[in-house]
Write a protein that holds these residues in place. Structure first.
Motif, short mmCIF file in Angstrom:
data_model
loop_
_atom_site.label_atom_id
_atom_site.label_comp_id
_atom_site.label_asym_id
_atom_site.label_seq_id
_atom_site.Cartn_x
_atom_site.Cartn_y
_atom_site.Cartn_z
N UNK A 163 0.77 -1.29 -0.08
CA UNK A 163 0.06 0.00 -0.10
C UNK A 163 0.83 1.38 -0.03
N UNK A 164 0.55 2.21 -0.82
CA UNK A 164 0.91 3.46 -1.03
C UNK A 164 2.58 3.52 -1.73
N UNK A 165 2.91 2.10 -2.30
CA UNK A 165 4.09 2.31 -3.20
C UNK A 165 3.72 2.36 -4.73
N UNK A 166 2.56 2.61 -4.96
CA UNK A 166 2.34 2.46 -6.46
C UNK A 166 3.08 3.68 -7.34
N UNK A 167 3.76 3.25 -8.14
CA UNK A 167 4.67 4.11 -9.19
C UNK A 167 5.58 5.17 -8.41
N UNK A 168 6.14 4.51 -7.22
CA UNK A 168 7.27 5.29 -6.42
C UNK A 168 8.29 5.44 -7.05
N UNK A 169 9.30 6.22 -6.68
CA UNK A 169 10.46 6.37 -7.64
C UNK A 169 11.44 5.41 -6.93
N UNK A 170 12.63 5.18 -7.64
CA UNK A 170 13.57 4.40 -6.93
C UNK A 170 14.06 5.08 -5.65
N UNK A 171 14.46 4.25 -4.38
CA UNK A 171 14.71 4.80 -3.44
C UNK A 171 14.02 5.14 -2.22
N UNK A 172 12.65 4.60 -2.57
CA UNK A 172 11.40 5.27 -1.84
C UNK A 172 11.40 4.35 -0.66
N UNK A 173 11.41 4.87 0.75
CA UNK A 173 11.19 3.99 1.72
C UNK A 173 9.83 3.39 1.89
N UNK A 174 9.56 2.26 2.71
CA UNK A 174 8.31 1.77 3.02
C UNK A 174 7.72 2.32 4.24
N UNK A 175 6.59 2.38 4.53
CA UNK A 175 6.19 2.95 5.79
C UNK A 175 5.46 1.70 6.66
N UNK A 176 5.80 2.03 7.71
CA UNK A 176 5.71 0.83 8.76
C UNK A 176 6.21 -0.30 8.53
N UNK A 177 7.25 -0.32 8.20
CA UNK A 177 8.23 -1.84 8.05
C UNK A 177 8.27 -2.36 9.31
N UNK A 178 8.23 -3.77 9.28
CA UNK A 178 8.23 -4.77 10.40
C UNK A 178 9.69 -5.17 10.46
N UNK A 179 10.30 -5.57 11.56
CA UNK A 179 11.77 -6.18 11.58
C UNK A 179 11.66 -7.38 10.66
N UNK A 180 12.86 -7.12 10.02
CA UNK A 180 13.29 -8.13 9.17
C UNK A 180 12.78 -7.75 7.64
N UNK A 181 11.99 -6.98 7.52
CA UNK A 181 11.27 -6.52 6.15
C UNK A 181 12.39 -5.34 5.29
N UNK A 182 12.61 -5.32 4.30
CA UNK A 182 13.52 -4.61 3.69
C UNK A 182 12.87 -3.25 3.66
N UNK A 183 13.38 -2.30 3.95
CA UNK A 183 12.82 -0.85 4.22
C UNK A 183 12.48 -0.14 2.83
N UNK A 184 13.12 -0.55 1.84
CA UNK A 184 13.16 0.31 0.67
C UNK A 184 12.59 -0.32 -0.74
N UNK A 185 12.12 0.05 -1.49
CA UNK A 185 12.04 -0.15 -2.84
C UNK A 185 13.15 0.42 -3.74
N UNK A 186 14.19 -0.39 -3.89
CA UNK A 186 15.46 0.19 -4.58
C UNK A 186 15.36 0.73 -5.94
N UNK A 187 14.57 0.09 -6.72
CA UNK A 187 14.34 0.62 -8.26
C UNK A 187 12.81 1.09 -8.30
N UNK A 188 12.10 1.28 -7.13
CA UNK A 188 10.83 2.13 -7.21
C UNK A 188 9.73 1.12 -7.22
N UNK A 189 8.54 1.44 -7.47
CA UNK A 189 7.37 0.66 -7.67
C UNK A 189 6.71 0.88 -8.89
N UNK A 190 6.00 -0.40 -9.38
CA UNK A 190 5.36 -0.26 -10.76
C UNK A 190 3.80 0.33 -10.36
N UNK A 191 3.00 -0.01 -11.66
CA UNK A 191 1.66 0.50 -11.37
C UNK A 191 0.93 -0.06 -10.69
N UNK A 192 1.33 -1.42 -10.09
CA UNK A 192 0.59 -1.91 -9.11
C UNK A 192 1.25 -2.10 -7.64
#
Length: 470
Positions: A163-192
């Motif tokens: 949720x909230x990562x649709x079409x986000x640019x590279x390097x965008x951090x995820x909101x509310x990441x849990x322990x062990x979850x990778x905190x970034x979309x390194x190359x961004x998010x797609x349209x889904x």
């Protein structure tokens, strides 16, 4: 968390170096072009020695290329040693995720170079700079696909939507990441809202598990039919050549497109084609061992028995999805793509093998084998085929590249593999819809496809160069 920059803490130091290196490389290449076109050449050595361009342009281009390579290497190494995501940047973080790939590449090159004199044509590949570059690009994606399939490289589930990562640019951090979850979309998010980096990595596995093996099956079909057509000639050659030319009369992309359309798939034609085409590897190996060990009945029975047991087991699972042990399962959509690749490539391989065999069968060593009383299949498989290996290996590498492009084309048109598949063609197709606004969903898989095909072409060039020296 703040979004990541591309270069992190290394950018202020290395970006000026990259800019200067690029300018130096451009100046060197431009200088070479101007001097060559303008006739300004320097002659060194004897009067009859060939003239060559002034050396400063070539040295400037080489120095620029070396500086660019050094800066890129510094970015990659910095990602392994610098602490914290912000210092690593996107490039450094990707480099760290690819650590198993770097280790596998380093081990492969170290072992290959250390034992290259014992490895035949493969070992000689490491005497060619072009061949090594091509091999490095190809093996990079092979290891990336393998480790990606083992979930050792990916950062997120390639099909998961956040949720909230649709079409986000590279390097965008995820909101509310849990322990062990990778905190970034390194190359961004797609349209889904799926992670582009993980989809590119998973897409490499889709290519690696189809293109080489489908090409290998096509070679089995082409070799099994091409050798007797050339050796015996006559009506057999005329009939098989007519069938090959009939298939080749269709445009490749159109034929490939027709074979995977839903209407054709529903008729069951791909399954029957698989039943015919996939029996050729069994025939090939059975005839191979029978011709080699025809004077040793014991060994012949063992080898042919193993071939039939393993071959029929694989055949039942791949062609009919009826593995009695339940270990081999081929999804119907994957089977359709696999069969299409084999069917489209087999006639071309047949013609190449036939042409090579028609030339080689006139050689003295073939006549010597006939004088010894060797059988036709022994001569074809153990005298003619080994002496055609150089051109066939080169064509095999090139044909994997063609197959990769065909798979990307199918994925781009939404055919063949399942719609949610992370294959590069599908990812490019999904990203192109918003290409004027967002580049990041379509550009990484496109560059991945380009680099793999480029690597295969360079590898083929290196193998061709070394095979000509034999």
């Amino acid at each position: 968390m703040e979004p990541l920059t591309w270069t992190g803490a290394m950018g202020p130091v290395l970006i000026p170096v990259l800019v200067a290196a690029a300018a130096l490389l451009a100046a060197g290449l431009l200088g070479q072009m101007v001097l060559s076109l303008g006739g300004m050449r320097i002659v060194q050595g004897p009067a009859d020695a060939p003239a060559r361009p002034a050396p400063w342009a070539g040295r400037a281009a080489m120095a620029g290329a070396a500086l660019i390579a050094a800066a890129v290497l510094a970015f990659l190494v910095g990602g392994l040693v610098l602490p914290g995501y912000a210092a690593k940047g996107i490039i450094g973080a990707i480099s760290l995720r690819l650590l198993p790939v770097w280790i596998a590449l380093a081990a492969t090159f170290a072992l290959s170079i250390a034992f290259k004199r014992r490895l035949g044509l493969y070992g000689k590949l490491f005497d060619s700079t072009i061949g090594m570059i091509g091999f490095a690009l190809v093996m990079f994606w092979v290891f990336t696909g393998i480790f990606g399939a083992l979930d050792m490289v990916v950062t997120h589930d390639a099909l998961a939507q956040v949720s909230g990562m649709k079409n986000k640019v590279p390097g965008t951090p995820l909101r509310g990441t849990e322990p062990g979850e990778y905190p970034y979309y390194l190359l961004g998010g797609d349209n889904l809202a799926r992670d582009v980096f993980s989809r590119v990595v998973k897409g490499a596995w889709e290519v690696i598990k189809i293109a080489p093996f489908a090409t290998l099956f096509a070679f089995m079909v082409g070799i099994t039919l091409g050798l007797p057509a050339a050796y015996y000639g006559g009506r057999l050659d005329t009939f098989l050549s007519f069938l090959a030319n009939l298939i080749l009369a269709f445009p490749v992309i159109l034929l490939f497109y027709l074979l995977v359309t839903p209407e054709i798939v529903e008729t069951g034609i791909p399954v029957y084609m698989a039943a015919v085409l996939f029996v050729f590897p069994i025939i090939f190996f059975a005839v191979l061992f029978n011709s080699r060990f025809h004077t040793q009945p014991g060994k012949r029975a063992v080898y042919i028995g193993i071939t039939l047991v393993i071959g029929l087991w694989l055949y039942s699972g791949i062609a009919w999805n009826a593995d009695p042990l339940g270990l081999i399962a081929f999804p119907p959509n994957l089977l359709v793509v696999f069969v299409s690749v084999v069917f489209v490539n087999s006639p071309t391989v047949f013609r190449i093998v036939r042409g090579l065999a028609m030339d080689i069968k006139t050689r003295d060593y073939v006549a010597a084998a006939q004088t010894r009383g060797e059988g036709p299949w022994y001569i074809m498989l153990w005298e003619i085929l080994p002496n055609a290996r150089g051109p066939l290996i080169v064509d095999f590498c090139l044909r994997i590249g063609y197959t990769t492009i065909l798979l990307g084309t199918l994925g781009f048109f939404g055919l063949g593999l399942s719609p949610e598949s992370p294959d590069w063609g599908s990812t490019i197709n999904e990203g192109r819809k918003l290409l004027t606004i967002y580049l990041h969903p379509a550009l990484p898989p496109a560059l991945a496809l380009l680099s793999l095909v480029l690597g295969l072409n360079l590898l083929a060039d290196g193998l061709r160069e070394e095979s000509l020296r034999d």
